[in-house]
Structures are given as structure tokens and as C-alpha cells.
Design a protein around this motif. Structure first.
Motif, PDB file in Angstrom:
ATOM      1  N   ALA A  76       0.969  -1.315   0.140  1.00 32.23           N
ATOM      2  CA  ALA A  76      -0.002   0.119   0.082  1.00 32.23           C
ATOM      3  C   ALA A  76       0.798   1.231   0.065  1.00 32.23           C
ATOM      4  CB  ALA A  76      -1.041  -0.010   1.336  1.00 32.23           C
ATOM      5  N   PHE A  77       0.333   2.353  -0.386  1.00 31.71           N
ATOM      6  CA  PHE A  77       1.088   3.774  -0.240  1.00 31.71           C
ATOM      7  C   PHE A  77      -0.132   4.835  -0.030  1.00 31.71           C
ATOM      8  CE2 PHE A  77       0.131   2.843  -4.767  1.00 31.71           C
ATOM      9  CZ  PHE A  77      -0.332   4.103  -5.111  1.00 31.71           C
ATOM     10  N   LEU A  78       0.667   5.745   0.550  1.00 33.42           N
ATOM     11  CA  LEU A  78      -0.176   7.262   0.491  1.00 33.42           C
ATOM     12  C   LEU A  78       0.626   8.049   0.036  1.00 33.42           C
ATOM     13  CD1 LEU A  78      -2.708   8.311   2.981  1.00 33.42           C
ATOM     14  CD2 LEU A  78      -0.877   9.762   2.334  1.00 33.42           C
ATOM     15  N   ILE A  79       0.484   9.156  -0.940  1.00 29.54           N
ATOM     16  CA  ILE A  79       1.188  10.165  -1.233  1.00 29.54           C
ATOM     17  C   ILE A  79       0.272  11.382  -0.825  1.00 29.54           C
ATOM     18  CG2 ILE A  79       2.065  11.460  -3.150  1.00 29.54           C
ATOM     19  CD1 ILE A  79       3.346   8.475  -2.725  1.00 29.54           C
ATOM     20  N   GLY A  80       0.844  12.107   0.125  1.00 29.12           N
ATOM     21  CA  GLY A  80       0.390  13.231   0.753  1.00 29.12           C
ATOM     22  C   GLY A  80       1.232  14.603   0.977  1.00 29.12           C
ATOM     23  N   PHE A  81       0.758  15.715   0.981  1.00 35.72           N
ATOM     24  CA  PHE A  81       1.554  16.815   1.497  1.00 35.72           C
ATOM     25  C   PHE A  81       0.929  17.785   2.219  1.00 35.72           C
ATOM     26  CE2 PHE A  81       0.029  17.368  -2.933  1.00 35.72           C
ATOM     27  CZ  PHE A  81      -0.782  18.575  -2.920  1.00 35.72           C
ATOM     28  N   LEU A  82       1.616  18.799   2.857  1.00 35.58           N
ATOM     29  CA  LEU A  82       0.959  19.966   3.486  1.00 35.58           C
ATOM     30  C   LEU A  82       0.922  21.136   2.574  1.00 35.58           C
ATOM     31  CD1 LEU A  82       3.424  19.708   6.691  1.00 35.58           C
ATOM     32  CD2 LEU A  82       0.795  18.784   6.287  1.00 35.58           C
ATOM     33  N   SER A  83      -0.173  21.750   2.357  1.00 34.78           N
ATOM     34  CA  SER A  83      -0.354  22.723   1.296  1.00 34.78           C
ATOM     35  C   SER A  83       0.488  23.994   1.608  1.00 34.78           C
ATOM     36  CB  SER A  83      -1.739  23.242   1.371  1.00 34.78           C
ATOM     37  OG  SER A  83      -2.027  24.454   0.694  1.00 34.78           O
ATOM     38  N   GLN A  84       1.144  24.462   0.671  1.00 34.97           N
ATOM     39  CA  GLN A  84       1.900  25.638   1.011  1.00 34.97           C
ATOM     40  C   GLN A  84       1.233  26.840   0.610  1.00 34.97           C
ATOM     41  OE1 GLN A  84       5.605  25.556  -1.250  1.00 34.97           O
ATOM     42  NE2 GLN A  84       6.161  23.569  -0.948  1.00 34.97           N
ATOM     43  N   SER A  85       0.103  27.012   0.176  1.00 30.13           N
ATOM     44  CA  SER A  85      -0.799  28.013   0.063  1.00 30.13           C
ATOM     45  C   SER A  85      -1.936  28.268   0.998  1.00 30.13           C
ATOM     46  CB  SER A  85      -1.514  27.765  -1.455  1.00 30.13           C
ATOM     47  OG  SER A  85      -0.656  27.719  -2.435  1.00 30.13           O
ATOM     48  N   ASP A  86      -2.299  27.275   1.661  1.00 27.86           N
ATOM     49  CA  ASP A  86      -3.253  27.184   2.629  1.00 27.86           C
ATOM     50  C   ASP A  86      -2.800  26.740   3.879  1.00 27.86           C
ATOM     51  OD1 ASP A  86      -5.503  26.903   4.507  1.00 27.86           O
ATOM     52  OD2 ASP A  86      -6.751  26.210   3.013  1.00 27.86           O
ATOM     53  N   PRO A  87      -2.302  27.431   4.970  1.00 33.27           N
ATOM     54  CA  PRO A  87      -1.607  26.538   6.328  1.00 33.27           C
ATOM     55  C   PRO A  87      -2.597  25.918   7.043  1.00 33.27           C
ATOM     56  CG  PRO A  87      -1.808  29.096   6.472  1.00 33.27           C
ATOM     57  CD  PRO A  87      -2.173  28.781   4.813  1.00 33.27           C
ATOM     58  N   GLU A  88      -3.813  25.932   6.639  1.00 32.02           N
ATOM     59  CA  GLU A  88      -4.784  25.364   7.334  1.00 32.02           C
ATOM     60  C   GLU A  88      -5.094  23.718   6.863  1.00 32.02           C
ATOM     61  OE1 GLU A  88      -8.041  27.368   8.556  1.00 32.02           O
ATOM     62  OE2 GLU A  88      -6.938  28.497  10.157  1.00 32.02           O
ATOM     63  N   THR A  89      -4.433  23.589   5.461  1.00 23.45           N
ATOM     64  CA  THR A  89      -4.806  22.334   4.981  1.00 23.45           C
ATOM     65  C   THR A  89      -3.790  21.355   4.459  1.00 23.45           C
ATOM     66  OG1 THR A  89      -6.653  23.684   3.898  1.00 23.45           O
ATOM     67  CG2 THR A  89      -5.643  21.607   2.681  1.00 23.45           C
ATOM     68  N   ALA A  90      -3.920  20.223   4.524  1.00 25.40           N
ATOM     69  CA  ALA A  90      -3.111  19.272   4.109  1.00 25.40           C
ATOM     70  C   ALA A  90      -3.772  18.395   2.943  1.00 25.40           C
ATOM     71  CB  ALA A  90      -2.906  17.970   4.978  1.00 25.40           C
ATOM     72  N   TYR A  91      -3.243  17.703   1.981  1.00 24.22           N
ATOM     73  CA  TYR A  91      -3.914  17.411   0.885  1.00 24.22           C
ATOM     74  C   TYR A  91      -3.301  15.656   0.517  1.00 24.22           C
ATOM     75  CZ  TYR A  91      -5.615  16.834  -3.982  1.00 24.22           C
ATOM     76  OH  TYR A  91      -6.081  16.611  -5.006  1.00 24.22           O
ATOM     77  N   ILE A  92      -4.588  14.846   0.466  1.00 25.75           N
ATOM     78  CA  ILE A  92      -3.859  13.550   0.281  1.00 25.75           C
ATOM     79  C   ILE A  92      -4.236  13.287  -1.409  1.00 25.75           C
ATOM     80  CG2 ILE A  92      -4.618  11.008   0.161  1.00 25.75           C
ATOM     81  CD1 ILE A  92      -5.646  11.475   3.330  1.00 25.75           C
ATOM     82  N   HIS A  93      -2.718  13.200  -2.014  1.00 24.05           N
ATOM     83  CA  HIS A  93      -2.875  13.204  -3.549  1.00 24.05           C
ATOM     84  C   HIS A  93      -3.415  11.927  -3.973  1.00 24.05           C
ATOM     85  CE1 HIS A  93      -1.794  14.175  -7.493  1.00 24.05           C
ATOM     86  NE2 HIS A  93      -0.980  13.374  -7.558  1.00 24.05           N
ATOM     87  N   PHE A  94      -2.723  10.845  -3.567  1.00 27.13           N
ATOM     88  CA  PHE A  94      -3.272   9.405  -4.032  1.00 27.13           C
ATOM     89  C   PHE A  94      -2.930   8.248  -3.146  1.00 27.13           C
ATOM     90  CE2 PHE A  94      -3.868   6.656  -7.394  1.00 27.13           C
ATOM     91  CZ  PHE A  94      -4.354   7.091  -8.364  1.00 27.13           C
ATOM     92  N   VAL A  95      -3.647   7.326  -3.145  1.00 31.16           N
ATOM     93  CA  VAL A  95      -3.703   6.181  -2.171  1.00 31.16           C
ATOM     94  C   VAL A  95      -3.872   4.947  -2.899  1.00 31.16           C
ATOM     95  CG1 VAL A  95      -4.549   5.196  -0.127  1.00 31.16           C
ATOM     96  CG2 VAL A  95      -4.571   7.714  -0.205  1.00 31.16           C
ATOM     97  N   GLY A  96      -3.189   3.780  -2.514  1.00 28.13           N
ATOM     98  CA  GLY A  96      -3.309   2.586  -3.404  1.00 28.13           C
ATOM     99  C   GLY A  96      -3.141   1.610  -2.343  1.00 28.13           C
ATOM    100  N   VAL A  97      -3.912   0.627  -2.213  1.00 31.09           N
ATOM    101  CA  VAL A  97      -3.893  -0.623  -1.445  1.00 31.09           C
ATOM    102  C   VAL A  97      -4.165  -1.835  -2.512  1.00 31.09           C
ATOM    103  CG1 VAL A  97      -4.911  -2.041   0.254  1.00 31.09           C
ATOM    104  CG2 VAL A  97      -4.840   0.317   0.529  1.00 31.09           C
ATOM    105  N   CYS A  98      -3.269  -2.836  -2.587  1.00 27.99           N
ATOM    106  CA  CYS A  98      -3.201  -3.907  -3.386  1.00 27.99           C
ATOM    107  C   CYS A  98      -4.596  -4.836  -3.372  1.00 27.99           C
ATOM    108  CB  CYS A  98      -1.885  -4.899  -2.958  1.00 27.99           C
ATOM    109  SG  CYS A  98      -2.260  -5.894  -1.737  1.00 27.99           S
ATOM    110  N   PRO A  99      -4.834  -5.198  -4.156  1.00 32.80           N
ATOM    111  CA  PRO A  99      -6.293  -6.024  -4.347  1.00 32.80           C
ATOM    112  C   PRO A  99      -6.630  -7.131  -3.073  1.00 32.80           C
ATOM    113  CG  PRO A  99      -5.449  -5.821  -6.276  1.00 32.80           C
ATOM    114  CD  PRO A  99      -4.224  -5.340  -5.588  1.00 32.80           C
ATOM    115  N   ASP A 100      -5.417  -7.697  -2.776  1.00 30.40           N
ATOM    116  CA  ASP A 100      -5.683  -8.754  -1.598  1.00 30.40           C
ATOM    117  C   ASP A 100      -5.634  -8.207  -0.177  1.00 30.40           C
ATOM    118  OD1 ASP A 100      -2.969  -8.283  -1.735  1.00 30.40           O
ATOM    119  OD2 ASP A 100      -2.552 -10.567  -1.661  1.00 30.40           O
TER     120      ASP A 100
END
Length: 179
Positions: A76-100
Motif C-alpha cells: 500500500a502507499f499514500l502520497i500526501g503533502f502539506l499545502s504551501q498556499s493554505d496553512p490550515e490544509t493538508a492534501y492526500i494526493h493518491f492512495v493505493g492498496v493492493c487488491p488482496d
């Protein structure tokens, strides 16, 4: 991030959590093509692959996570980051979990880790998006406490959609979750 944030207490035995590196890019590209059960066909696989370029693993590794099995296989993986434009927001860009690995709790564990990381950084909300045809993702985010944001139109399933959000013909569903 504190070392404790990388402990694997929420993950099943045999799974290890770490931050991704650029060396993981090829494995993630394979997962992006294979793990979605053919959603969108070959074009869908290429589109998913284009959404996670190597730069995410170079510049947002400290806010992203990767789960591997004991044999080193990507789980599995999660790609996320803290917004540089909005100091109150974080963003989850992409998440994947293998089918099994779906419905095993690993995806929720990754989200909770990201929520904790965002709160530790002083963020108050998480945002993310998905494709309108990814009904599993829409249902999952709703179960995780995300609210659907109003869109330009409502699709046949009653979901608010933002037309051409990521370009011509690339409609998206937007979510927000307060921490």
C-alpha cells in the motif's frame, strides 16, 4: 516527524511502514496500472501513472507513506503533502492498496497516520479528490468522514461532480474532512 509516527502498531503482522523514496517509483507505477481492476482500461492506467510522477517521492516523501510485506512486496502507499498556499490544509494526493489487502484496515491506518501528521503540523483540514467513476473511492472517503463538496452538476448516482476539474473531460469529485 517523530520516530513514533512510523511505528507499525496499527498494521497487521508482517507489514512494515516507511516513507517512500525515488527508488520506489517503478513499483508504484506498476501498482497504479494493476491495482484498480481495469478501471478506465489502458487509458485509465496511464492516467493514474501520470498522476504520481517521481517528484512526489523526491519532494513529499516525509508526508507520504509506503507499506511493504515481509518479502519487500509493495502492499500500500499514500502520497500526501502539506499545502504551501493554505496553512490550515493538508492534501492526500493518491492512495493505493493492493487488491488482496483491501478491507484489511491498512488504508484506514495510512489515512489516520496522515491525519496525525497533518495535525502535528497545525493543519485543520484534509482535502482530496477522486474520479466520479471510482465508486469504491467515493464510498470509502465518505466512510472515513470526508464530506463531498458541491460541484457543477450531480451525476446519476447523486454525487456532486466538478466538470473538467483536471482538464477537458477530467471530471472530479472533491472531498474535505475537518480534523
Amino acid at each position: 516527524m517523530t520516530e513514533g509516527a512510523l511505528e507499525t502498531g496499527e498494521l497487521a503482522a508482517g507489514l512494515a511502514l516507511r516513507h517512500p523514496t525515488p527508488a520506489d517509483h517503478a513499483r508504484i507505477r506498476v501498482a497504479l496500472a494493476d491495482w484498480w481492476g481495469g478501471l478506465g482500461g489502458e487509458a485509465g492506467a496511464r492516467q493514474r501513472q501520470s498522476l504520481v510522477p517521481r517528484l512526489f517521492l523526491q519532494h513529499f516523501a516525509d508526508t507520504s507513506f509506503l507499506v511493504e510485506r515481509a518479502d519487500g512486496t509493495l502492499h500500500a502507499f499514500l502520497i500526501g503533502f502539506l499545502s504551501q498556499s493554505d496553512p490550515e490544509t493538508a492534501y492526500i494526493h493518491f492512495v493505493g492498496v493492493c487488491p488482496d489487502g483491501t478491507r484489511s484496515g491498512v488504508g484506514s491506518a495510512l489515512y489516520r497516520r496522515f491525519f496525525a501528521l497533518a495535525q502535528e503540523a497545525g493543519r485543520r483540514r484534509i482535502r482530496c479528490i477522486t474520479s466520479p467513476n471510482n465508486r469504491n473511492s467515493i464510498a470509502y472517503h465518505t466512510r472515513m468522514g470526508f464530506r463531498l463538496e458541491p460541484g457543477d452538476y450531480v451525476d446519476e448516482a447523486g454525487t456532486p461532480v466538478h466538470r473538467d476539474y483536471d482538464g477537458s473531460g477530467l471530471d472530479r469529485v472533491l472531498f474535505v474532512r475537518e480534523l
